[in-house]
Design a protein around this motif. Structure first.
Motif, PDB file in Angstrom:
ATOM      1  N   ASP A 137       0.870  -1.169   0.000  1.00  0.00           N
ATOM      2  CA  ASP A 137       0.000   0.000   0.000  1.00  0.00           C
ATOM      3  C   ASP A 137       0.912   1.226   0.000  1.00  0.00           C
ATOM      4  O   ASP A 137       1.753   1.373   0.892  1.00  0.00           O
ATOM      5  CB  ASP A 137      -0.892   0.026   1.250  1.00  0.00           C
ATOM      6  N   TRP A 138       0.755   2.084  -1.001  1.00  0.00           N
ATOM      7  CA  TRP A 138       1.612   3.251  -1.107  1.00  0.00           C
ATOM      8  C   TRP A 138       1.020   4.404  -0.303  1.00  0.00           C
ATOM      9  O   TRP A 138      -0.128   4.781  -0.484  1.00  0.00           O
ATOM     10  CB  TRP A 138       1.800   3.662  -2.563  1.00  0.00           C
ATOM     11  N   GLN A 139       1.813   4.954   0.599  1.00  0.00           N
ATOM     12  CA  GLN A 139       1.427   6.117   1.380  1.00  0.00           C
ATOM     13  C   GLN A 139       2.047   7.357   0.756  1.00  0.00           C
ATOM     14  O   GLN A 139       3.258   7.381   0.492  1.00  0.00           O
ATOM     15  CB  GLN A 139       1.885   5.970   2.831  1.00  0.00           C
ATOM     16  N   MET A 140       1.257   8.364   0.521  1.00  0.00           N
ATOM     17  CA  MET A 140       1.705   9.559  -0.186  1.00  0.00           C
ATOM     18  C   MET A 140       2.014  10.684   0.798  1.00  0.00           C
ATOM     19  O   MET A 140       1.352  10.814   1.839  1.00  0.00           O
ATOM     20  CB  MET A 140       0.645  10.022  -1.185  1.00  0.00           C
ATOM     21  N   GLN A 141       3.009  11.462   0.467  1.00  0.00           N
ATOM     22  CA  GLN A 141       3.353  12.637   1.257  1.00  0.00           C
ATOM     23  C   GLN A 141       3.818  13.745   0.317  1.00  0.00           C
ATOM     24  O   GLN A 141       4.425  13.470  -0.723  1.00  0.00           O
ATOM     25  CB  GLN A 141       4.440  12.322   2.288  1.00  0.00           C
ATOM     26  N   SER A 142       3.525  14.973   0.663  1.00  0.00           N
ATOM     27  CA  SER A 142       3.848  16.093  -0.217  1.00  0.00           C
ATOM     28  C   SER A 142       4.999  16.902   0.360  1.00  0.00           C
ATOM     29  O   SER A 142       5.265  16.868   1.568  1.00  0.00           O
ATOM     30  CB  SER A 142       2.624  16.989  -0.423  1.00  0.00           C
ATOM     31  N   LEU A 143       5.696  17.614  -0.504  1.00  0.00           N
ATOM     32  CA  LEU A 143       6.743  18.535  -0.084  1.00  0.00           C
ATOM     33  C   LEU A 143       6.860  19.632  -1.118  1.00  0.00           C
ATOM     34  O   LEU A 143       6.360  19.510  -2.246  1.00  0.00           O
ATOM     35  CB  LEU A 143       8.085  17.816   0.095  1.00  0.00           C
ATOM     36  N   SER A 144       7.543  20.696  -0.740  1.00  0.00           N
ATOM     37  CA  SER A 144       7.730  21.827  -1.646  1.00  0.00           C
ATOM     38  C   SER A 144       9.213  22.093  -1.831  1.00  0.00           C
ATOM     39  O   SER A 144       9.998  22.013  -0.870  1.00  0.00           O
ATOM     40  CB  SER A 144       7.057  23.090  -1.086  1.00  0.00           C
ATOM     41  N   ARG A 150       5.430  22.140  -5.870  1.00  0.00           N
ATOM     42  CA  ARG A 150       4.961  21.099  -4.964  1.00  0.00           C
ATOM     43  C   ARG A 150       5.057  19.738  -5.643  1.00  0.00           C
ATOM     44  O   ARG A 150       4.726  19.591  -6.819  1.00  0.00           O
ATOM     45  CB  ARG A 150       3.515  21.372  -4.518  1.00  0.00           C
ATOM     46  N   LEU A 151       5.495  18.755  -4.858  1.00  0.00           N
ATOM     47  CA  LEU A 151       5.690  17.401  -5.361  1.00  0.00           C
ATOM     48  C   LEU A 151       5.072  16.409  -4.384  1.00  0.00           C
ATOM     49  O   LEU A 151       4.828  16.737  -3.211  1.00  0.00           O
ATOM     50  CB  LEU A 151       7.180  17.093  -5.524  1.00  0.00           C
ATOM     51  N   THR A 152       4.836  15.204  -4.866  1.00  0.00           N
ATOM     52  CA  THR A 152       4.326  14.132  -4.021  1.00  0.00           C
ATOM     53  C   THR A 152       5.283  12.950  -4.075  1.00  0.00           C
ATOM     54  O   THR A 152       5.662  12.492  -5.158  1.00  0.00           O
ATOM     55  CB  THR A 152       2.927  13.674  -4.489  1.00  0.00           C
ATOM     56  N   GLU A 400      12.624  12.266  -7.618  1.00  0.00           N
ATOM     57  CA  GLU A 400      12.132  11.706  -6.363  1.00  0.00           C
ATOM     58  C   GLU A 400      13.245  10.969  -5.630  1.00  0.00           C
ATOM     59  O   GLU A 400      13.338  11.028  -4.396  1.00  0.00           O
ATOM     60  CB  GLU A 400      10.945  10.774  -6.618  1.00  0.00           C
ATOM     61  N   ALA A 401      14.103  10.267  -6.380  1.00  0.00           N
ATOM     62  CA  ALA A 401      15.216   9.554  -5.742  1.00  0.00           C
ATOM     63  C   ALA A 401      16.130  10.533  -5.005  1.00  0.00           C
ATOM     64  O   ALA A 401      16.563  10.273  -3.869  1.00  0.00           O
ATOM     65  CB  ALA A 401      16.000   8.774  -6.794  1.00  0.00           C
TER      66      ALA A 401
END
Length: 434
Positions: A137-144, A150-152, A400-401
């Protein structure tokens, strides 16, 4: 030339280039001797061989399991490239696996789980239940980023179901994706002295780097080079580890079957010989992987040259070293005394809590990972038709990496986040050129 014919020629040329890109990790080193060519192609056959259940008339390729993850090496390393983790929550692992252990003394080998060992084998031969199934199950989180973009990001949350041999109580788990296999002969030939020297070098930005020292059953200490936590000292050992853990194939380095004491059906199953992988087969696989050619980087452009400068300026090259030199002790004469560009130091680095699996492996701690080589990273999408990166495939692209990097890489990651959009793209262009 008529416009239609010109378009047809261009389309054919694009298809030829695409086909070449897809096979870029499959080529041998140039100028192999006749004997090396024989071993290379024998090893390539074994790499793609689907192993079968014993007993069989094909005594050279039986002995699968009794517990296993896949039928062939190439299942987890398609086209010698990267595996992937499922995107859908109902999809089972295909080219990834789950490592297991129990907490144990510092600096020691992982302590096997009493019921499941060091790896969850989802498959079993007829009459032997597979150990269980893993879903994500993939849990998503955002950042700037600093410029406001903004990215997820996504983080895997494991669901382990249908356990056949009791609960996984107290188990440490680590999701792993099959890595690329190019250049392993050169990495095998990096000397102990080189590894120690790189670890001892003073580095800025809180970067350190350590060797993983592996104490074998003979009491001797060896330095790790292979595996995501540098837990294998050489290519031959890495192959034997994978043959047993992934396929259930025993060898001279792992003569016992991968059955735990309580797995009665597994222990009673017939074998494909003792050992199941012959010395000649282990040699052929070792030579095949050692002799795989690393494809050259793509031609530099103004953007990639600028990206290479940023790579150095941000501090990425402190761990992803652009140049190493192989020693005299090599698996083939062509591999000795060579300068090469893996973009790795083969050392362990603390990558921070966000990437931690909390599963120690010899002297590698729960936050430590070996620096992943970056050569060939720009070809993964063409070869494997995905762009997943990092040890568990959580990163869906190179940006993302980078953003998951923490710990010793935290300063370099912050510098990346502060770049302009144009500079970030130049750095990514450089990585895609490798």
């Amino acid at each position: 030339m008529p416009r239609f014919c010109l378009l047809l020629l261009l389309l054919c040329a694009q298809r030829v280039l695409a086909a070449e890109d897809r096979e870029a990790f499959n080529h041998p080193l140039p100028d192999l001797s006749a004997g090396q060519q024989v071993q290379f192609f024998e090893g390539r056959t074994l790499m793609h061989q689907s192993w079968i259940v014993a007993p069989s008339q094909d005594t050279q390729h039986d002995g699968l399991g009794p517990l296993y993850n896949q039928l062939a090496c190439s299942s987890c390393h398609p086209k010698n490239g990267r595996g992937r983790t499922p995107d859908r929550r109902d999809e089972r692992l295909q080219s990834a696996l789950l490592r297991l252990s129990l907490p144990g003394p510092a600096g020691a080998a992982p302590r096997p789980h009493p019921a499941y060992g060091e790896q969850l084998n989802e498959q079993g031969i007829p009459g032997v239940p597979g150990e269980g199934s893993v879903f994500i199950d993939w849990q998503m989180q955002s950042l700037s980023l600093d410029d406001g973009q903004r990215l997820t990001l996504r983080r895997p949350r494991l669901r382990i179901v249908a356990l056949a041999y009791g609960p996984l109580q107290g188990a440490l788990t680590s999701l792993r994706v099959g890595p690329t296999l190019i250049g392993m002969g050169l990495l095998d030939a990096v000397s102990d002295e080189t590894l120690h020297a790189m670890a001892a070098e003073p580095k800025p930005d809180g970067v350190r780097g350590r060797v993983n020292q592996l104490r074998g059953e003979d009491g001797q200490l060896r330095l790790g080079r292979f595996g995501l936590k540098a837990n294998a000292p050489n290519l031959r050992q890495q192959i034997a580890n994978a043959m047993l853990g992934d396929l259930g194939i025993s060898s001279s380095l792992h003569p016992q079957q991968n059955c735990r004491p309580a797995q009665r059906a597994c222990r009673a199953a017939p074998t494909g010989g003792e050992p199941e992988l012959s010395e000649a087969q282990l040699d052929a696989l070792t030579r095949y992987l050692a002799l795989l050619q690393v494809p050259p980087a793509r031609a530099a452009t103004p953007a990639t040259r600028h990206g290479a400068q940023l790579f150095m300026r941000l501090g990425c090259a402190l761990c992803h070293r652009p140049q190493l030199r192989s020693g005299a002790q090599a698996l083939a004469p062509q591999l000795a005394g060579q300068d090469f560009a893996p973009y790795s130091d083969l050392l362990l680095h603390d990558m921070g809590e966000s990437l931690a699996d909390h599963r120690p492996d010899y002297e590698a701690g729960g936050r430590d990972w070996r620096t992943a080589p970056l050569w060939g990273i720009g070809r993964i999408k063409a070869i494997n038709e995905h762009s997943q990166f990092l040890h568990d495939g959580r990163a869906r692209d190179l940006q993302e990496a980078i953003l998951w990097h923490g710990g010793e890489a935290q300063t370099a990651q912050r510098r990346y986040r502060a770049l302009s959009a144009q500079d970030r793209e130049a750095l990514l262009d450089f990585l895609r050129s490798l």
